[in-house]
Design a protein around this motif. Structure first.
Motif, short mmCIF file in Angstrom:
data_model
loop_
_atom_site.label_atom_id
_atom_site.label_comp_id
_atom_site.label_asym_id
_atom_site.label_seq_id
_atom_site.Cartn_x
_atom_site.Cartn_y
_atom_site.Cartn_z
N THR A 1 40.02 39.01 30.35
CA THR A 1 40.65 38.54 31.49
C THR A 1 40.96 39.76 32.37
N GLY A 2 40.29 40.86 32.10
CA GLY A 2 40.67 42.24 32.89
C GLY A 2 41.94 43.02 32.49
N LYS A 3 42.45 42.41 31.32
CA LYS A 3 43.59 43.40 31.02
C LYS A 3 42.93 44.57 29.98
N SER A 4 43.84 45.36 29.48
CA SER A 4 43.64 46.31 28.37
C SER A 4 44.46 45.80 27.21
N TYR A 5 43.83 46.33 26.00
CA TYR A 5 44.67 45.98 24.74
C TYR A 5 44.55 47.14 23.85
N PHE A 6 45.79 47.81 23.26
CA PHE A 6 45.61 48.80 22.20
C PHE A 6 46.51 48.21 21.14
N SER A 7 46.50 48.34 19.91
CA SER A 7 46.92 48.08 18.96
C SER A 7 48.27 48.89 18.62
#
Length: 216
Positions: free
Chosen positions: A120-126
């Motif tokens: 969706t255009g976001k970023s994801y970092f554990s």
């Protein structure tokens, strides 16, 4: 349907990820590759939403593959799979253009969340990875600095000279400090400039500080 490309050199891990992803009805793996080179070689023919790539792979690693892929397709959304001890690569992957960073130890729910958010255009970092990065920030940065020094093959004497140059010492002051002749100082500075690509004292200082080779 979210179309996914998987880049992973270990068959067992690749098959495991495929099995997990196959359980999610709107996820579809459209291509898989065993190393970064295979991936970038087929990049022009790929039509996908998300790329999931390992970091440590033969032939071409995930970091360099990400750099090449983003250079060719700036809108490509790449998620890197990481082990805890890969946290030093966090900065390099962000710079390369990766949008996500998921630990291989993560649950299928976290991997799914990462894919959906990045899509969706976001970023994801554990969160576990971010915590590890923050806790080990100083060690990670020092490791990167040491690796950069080794890559450039800077000797201890060159590192010492670089530090003193950044403190603004003249050639005469450098010679007195290091017990060398000014001619030797000039020769050593010329070698440093060739190694770093600097054109003069000012650009050498900027390079050293920017790359955290020295701290003033």
């Amino acid at each position: 349907m979210i179309r996914i490309v998987l880049v992973e050199d270990l068959d067992m891990i690749r098959e495991g990820i495929k099995l997990l992803i196959s359980q999610i009805t709107d996820f579809l793996i459209v291509a898989e590759y065993k190393n970064g080179q295979e991936f970038v070689d087929n990049l022009d023919n790929l039509d996908c939403d998300i790329v999931i790539t390992d970091i440590d792979m033969p032939v071409l690693n995930g970091i360099d593959a990400t750099k090449i892929a983003i250079a060719k397709k700036p809108n490509l959304k790449i998620i890197a799979l990481s082990l805890y001890n890969d946290s030093k690569y966090y900065y390099e992957l962000i710079t390369a253009g990766a949008k996500g960073f998921v630990l291989k130890q993560s649950s299928v729910e976290e991997l799914e969340q990462a894919i959906r958010e990045v899509n969706t255009g976001k970023s994801y970092f554990s969160e576990q990875l971010l915590y590890n990065v923050i806790v080990n920030m100083q060690n990670i940065e020092q490791t990167l600095v040491e690796e950069k020094k080794n890559l450039l093959q800077l000797t201890n004497k060159e590192s010492e000279l670089l530090t003193l140059i950044c403190k603004g010492l003249t050639n005469k002051e450098l010679a007195d400090k290091l017990f060398l002749s000014t001619k030797t100082i000039e020769s050593n500075k010329a070698k440093l400039m060739r190694k770093t690509g600097a054109k003069n004292n000012a650009s050498l200082i900027i390079w050293a500080i920017k790359n955290k080779i020295v701290e003033i």
